[in-house]
Design an enzyme around this catalytic site. Structure first.
Site, PDB file in Angstrom:
ATOM      1  N   ASP A 702     -20.617   9.690  33.051  1.00 11.84           N
ATOM      2  CA  ASP A 702     -19.289   9.156  33.307  1.00 11.84           C
ATOM      3  C   ASP A 702     -19.400   8.335  34.603  1.00 11.84           C
ATOM      4  OD1 ASP A 702     -16.610   8.544  33.302  1.00 11.84           O
ATOM      5  OD2 ASP A 702     -15.942  10.564  32.853  1.00 11.84           O
TER       6      ASP A 702
HETATM    7  C1  BGC Z   1     -13.373   8.171  32.577  1.00 16.58           C
HETATM    8  C2  BGC Z   1     -14.107   7.744  31.343  1.00 16.58           C
HETATM    9  C3  BGC Z   1     -14.088   6.245  31.249  1.00 16.58           C
HETATM   10  C4  BGC Z   1     -14.769   5.682  32.490  1.00 16.58           C
HETATM   11  C5  BGC Z   1     -14.843   4.164  32.515  1.00 16.58           C
HETATM   12  C6  BGC Z   1     -13.871   7.459  33.824  1.00 16.58           C
HETATM   13  O1  BGC Z   1     -12.985   7.613  34.887  1.00 16.58           O
HETATM   14  O2  BGC Z   1     -13.474   9.562  32.737  1.00 16.58           O
HETATM   15  O3  BGC Z   1     -13.523   8.320  30.212  1.00 16.58           O
HETATM   16  O4  BGC Z   1     -14.703   5.807  30.077  1.00 16.58           O
HETATM   17  O5  BGC Z   1     -14.007   6.075  33.615  1.00 16.58           O
HETATM   18  O6  BGC Z   1     -13.594   3.609  32.701  1.00 16.58           O
END
Ligand code: BGC
Length: 916
Positions: A702
């Site tokens: 993530d």
């Molecule tokens: C989230 C993800 C997301 C990523 C990119 C993170 O804060 O948990 O689900 O895909 O950001 O935006």
């Protein structure tokens, strides 16, 4: 040249159909469908502000239009009481919507208009019935709370409903919410009809109105159990803990708990949803080898056309392990059946799919899926509670279905729930959870991949591997250690190497890597449509909860096949979705992105989305792998989960997505499971995902996730541990060629704590993935032509975004005198930030408007508002307004959005304040 064509109208129609299939009618005392030609009094201040989705990365789709419920009703020929609409509009002038500031800063709900008896009486005199809207949002970094305005209604909302009740004979309540909310109000106000309309994306209001007007009979079914109160959910004592979150309820999540231990706490059971018609379900079943062959004959015995969902649950014998009394193992939805029409739905249910995971060895088979000896029952029906017994089968001997290895085991002792018979039923008992016996480090050391001797550049390009002129090994052999350390760095957000405003670039992220013919792949949020932070418009899809409530994998696949073409048209390889964490507790802020409390429904929904995306040549990224079941403290919390609960609940959906949906891209989580941050968990990313499930794609972290080694604190630079685990890519680095944030890849390689073979394996995973995407086809000039017909002009991408990036070191001034400030207009530019940190941002503008005029300019950085500069009339003099803003990425796409015209704008200036 291959050509792919879709029709935007078909896309809108399919999403609208999905909404009408996913809304769930819970009560109906004759108030719905609305009678033809009726006049509706529409209550609730959100009537023109439909929540299309929740907040955060999964909700930031820029759309040109969202159809509210009011729009949908009007489009469906329903008259709305105009005087009441005017009253809300007038109140709104002094009580505008509160947008909130920053990431996770949006309020969960908006203040409701106090409703007087006088207004309700007037509205009743001019209308036939009332429809009241209650709306909620939540999302990333923002769990719900068990309070008014969040999980519960506010006093003003409740008063509104009570006032409407006093003056209307027919009253419908619509819940425009991400997931379930407290339902005690239903009895209190004796609402005639109550419907969860969820958050249906841009066409949400249209699909909802189709059901309200009776064009479509409702057929959505709850993907979660609705209990009397939030504290009734078995995870309630642990949910929200920011340090150690014990999953003591174990596998007894949702209906598995309620049906076994606490039936009386349920208001609406899992799988429940009303229709405007009635169905009769008759079943016939027999054993067919190792499967149960089951036919459900569904007959429409009511007065209008409709669809019905048939759900099949099993009950396994309690045995030594203890079992929930029901577990979903199959479902299917009929076509639209006219009155008296019938359809036979056929199911083949493998007996092996009723196995349980023995994590303690109590059956004599530790870490195996086992069918314990005894009686197995199948139940068929249209919700978990009313499903009736269809067949019984006896298994004489306990049998092992599959033998696995211990993985991801807890290291900290705790007790977990299990059923204990009290004669009449089951009461809660507790037993110690089996702990880890295997050392993950030793396991990794024993299975190190061989090193491929490095050759330097032999002229082999990735397309040679694709065309089978060379093997992947020969290709990877050419990469230097420097290349290997760069390829595991994803670049973003907003990398200029891929589509502007997207989340990341991966693969050929440096000049050297791209010289080997490795294309840059692009990732974009996800899951409910494309998040394009520079303002590019995209299609906003219904949320995950709504889509799960359809119980319709065919429609899901069809919708995501259309979404896939839009994604491909934007030169994006991977959607960052589906989100498939389990609705462990209704207060989880991101439940709107996820599907259900049930892993089978979750897995089959995800698999259907993936098949749809794949059919259009793009990939979905299943996330967050795994145990990301709350937003509070998500970066730091340790989720302490038994192996059994992992296998049966929290990993199960992912397993289905990999095995049935062919997932090839996975995102790990921010948090840790049993003491290990998932991005560095060898057990999770190698043993379970690849060795056991046969996954052959790539795994990403993530965004800016932490990593650790057993017993060590978390940090963001331990790329070595990530690489060892086979989490292939770190998302994200500001610049992949240098990674100014720092990582330990090369130093660990030199120290021998990370092997070259491991890095080469990561590189091969990434190259194998990207080689089979449109990014590769674009590089080779064989990209199919994509045509989207009938897309309205206002939906078209902002001139394929040639975003111009300016270097920002300490100060920068961007002249804006050429920019025309118009209502709804925007100006997009990019920053290449060399000094990552906090900046003072100053906008200078002038206006001849009155001194009380309000002309806000909002600055969006990577998609979310980081400052509102509100100008009034300046008497024609230049005026400057300043705010501080965080510039935490190297490449940032910025957007100035103008709410009003009437301003002349001079420039925007940035001054460095401090680093981070
Ligand atoms: C989230 C993800 C997301 C990523 C990119 C993170 O804060 O948990 O689900 O895909 O950001 O935006």
């Amino acid at each position: 040249m291959e050509k792919i064509t879709i029709d935007w109208n078909d896309y809108l129609k399919t999403a609208r159909e999905a909404v009408s299939q996913g809304v769930v009618l819970l009560e109906n005392n004759g108030a719905l469908p609305l009678s033809e030609g009726c006049t509706v009094a529409l209550f609730g201040r959100m009537q023109d502000h439909y929540y299309k989705s929740g907040t955060g990365s999964g909700g930031m789709v820029n759309v040109s239009k969202v159809w509210s419920i009011a729009d949908g009703l009007e489009e469906g020929g329903v008259r709305l009481n105009a005087a009441l609409r005017d009253a809300y509009a007038a109140w709104e002038k002094d009580n505008p919507i509160e947008a909130g500031v920053g990431w996770g800063g949006e309020p969960w709900s908006q203040r409701e208009m106090p409703l007087s008896d006088e207004l309700a009486v007037k509205a009743a005199a001019g209308s036939d019935c009332a429809v009241c809207i209650i709306a909620r949002t939540a999302g990333e970094e923002q769990d719900q709370s068990d309070e008014g305005g969040s999980y519960r209604l506010t006093e003003t909302e409740l008063d509104m409903l009570k006032t409407v009740r006093r003056h209307f004979d027919r009253m419908t309540v619509l819940l425009n919410v991400g997931g379930i909310i407290d339902m005690s109000f239903v009895r209190e106000v004796r609402a005639d009809a109550v419907m969860y309309v969820w958050q249906g994306g841009m066409v949400g209001g249209l699909g909802t109105a189709d059901v309200l007007t009776g064009r479509v009979s409702p057929s959505g079914k709850l993907s979660d159990t609705i209990a009397r109160s939030a504290s009734d959910y078995p995870s309630a004592p642990y949910f929200g803990n920011t340090k150690r979150n014990f999953y003591s309820e174990d596998i007894y999540v949702g209906y598995r708990y309620f049906e076994t231990f606490a039936k009386d706490k349920v208001l609406y059971p899992f799988g429940f949803g009303l229709s405007y018609t009635k169905f009769d379900i008759k079943t016939a079943s027999h054993m067919n080898g190792d499967s149960v062959s089951l036919d459900a004959v569904v007959r429409n015995i009511g007065g209008c056309s409709g669809r019905e969902v048939v759900q099949v649950y099993y009950e396994a014998p309690q045995g030594k392990l203890g079992k929930p009394l029901r577990a979903l193992c199959a479902y299917a939805k009929t076509a639209t059946l006219a009155p008296n029409e019938q359809q036979t739905l056929h199911f083949d249910i493998a007996v092996n799919d009723m196995a349980s995971f023995d994590d303690s060895g109590v059956t004599g088979n530790a870490d195996c899926w086992v069918l314990e000896r005894g009686r197995y029952l199948l139940y068929v029906g249209s919700d978990v509670r009313s499903a009736e017994k269809a067949i019984e089968l006896d298994i004489g001997e306990t049998t092992v279905v599959s033998r696995l290895s211990e993985a991801c085991a807890p290291v900290e002792p705790f007790e977990r729930l299990r059923p204990e018979s009290d004669g009449a039923g089951f009461r809660a008992a507790f037993e110690p959870v089996p702990l880890a016996r295997v050392d993950m480090c030793e396991r990794r050391a024993a299975a190190l991949p061989p090193e491929i001797p490095q050759t330097g550049d032999r002229g082999i390009r990735l397309c040679d591997v694709l065309n089978r002129r060379n093997g992947m090994e020969d290709f990877i052999a050419q990469l230097s250690d420097e290349d290997l350390s760069c390829i595991i760095r994803g670049e973003g957000m907003g990398s200029p190497k891929v589509t502007p405003g997207t989340a990341a670039a991966f693969g050929g992220v440096t000049d050297s890597l791209s010289r080997f013919g490795i294309p840059c792949g692009c990732c974009d949020d996800g899951p409910s449509g494309m998040r394009l932070d520079c303002g590019t418009k995209a299609f906003s899809l219904p949320n995950g909860t709504l889509l799960a409530c359809m119980f319709d994998t065919e429609l899901m696949q069809r919708l995501f096949s259309l979404a896939g073409v839009e994604i491909a048209a934007n030169n994006v390889e991977c959607l960052l979705g589906p989100g498939m964490n389990i609705h462990r507790h209704p207060l989880n802020g991101r439940n709107f992105e996820y599907f259900s409390e049930d892993p089978y429904l979750t897995g089959t929904c995800a698999a259907a989305q993936l098949k749809g995306l794949h059919s259009s040549g793009v990939e979905g990224t299943i996330k967050h792998f795994c145990g990301n079941n709350q937003e509070t403290g998500r970066h730091v919390v340790d989720s302490i989960i038994s192996k059994r609960a992992l296998r049966e609940i929290y990993l199960k959906g992912f397993e289905i997505a990999v095995k049935q949906g062919g997932a090839r891209s996975v995102m790990t989580t921010y948090g840790s499971v049993n003491g290990l941050w998932t991005a560095g968990s060898y057990d999770l990313c190698t043993v379970v995902l690849r060795d056991e499930w046969g996954f052959d794609g790539f795994v990403m972290t993530d965004w800016w996730a932490d990593i650790n080694e057993r017993g060590m604190p978390q940090n963001r630079s331990n790329f070595a541990q990530m690489a060892r685990a086979q989490n292939d890519v770190y998302m994200t680095c500001p610049d992949s060629s240098v990674n100014t944030c720092g990582d330990n890849t090369l130093s660990s390689l030199a120290a021998g704590t990370l092997t070259r073979g491991e890095l080469q394996r990561n590189a091969a995973n990434i190259c194998r993935f990207v080689m089979n995407t449109y990014a590769m086809k674009r590089l080779c000039g064989s990209m199919p032509e994509i045509e989207i017909l009938n897309r309205p002009a206002e939906d078209e991408p902002i001139e394929e975004l040639q975003v111009e990036f300016s270097v920002l070191e300490n100060t920068l001034s961007i002249p804006l005198d050429h920019v025309k400030v118009e209502r709804g207009g925007q100006f997009v530019f990019g920053l290449d930030v060399r000094n990552i940190g906090i900046f003072n941002v100053t906008v200078t503008a002038k206006s001849n408007a009155s001194a009380t005029a309000q002309m806000p300019i909002t600055l969006f950085t990577t998609g979310f508002p980081s400052g509102v500069f509100t100008f009034s009339g300046t008497g024609g003099e230049w005026r400057s307004i300043s705010h501080t803003a965080n510039m935490y990425s190297r490449f940032i796409t910025c957007r100035l959005s103008f709410a009003q015209g009437g301003l002349e704008i001079k420039d925007i200036r940035f001054e460095f304040v401090k680093g981070v």
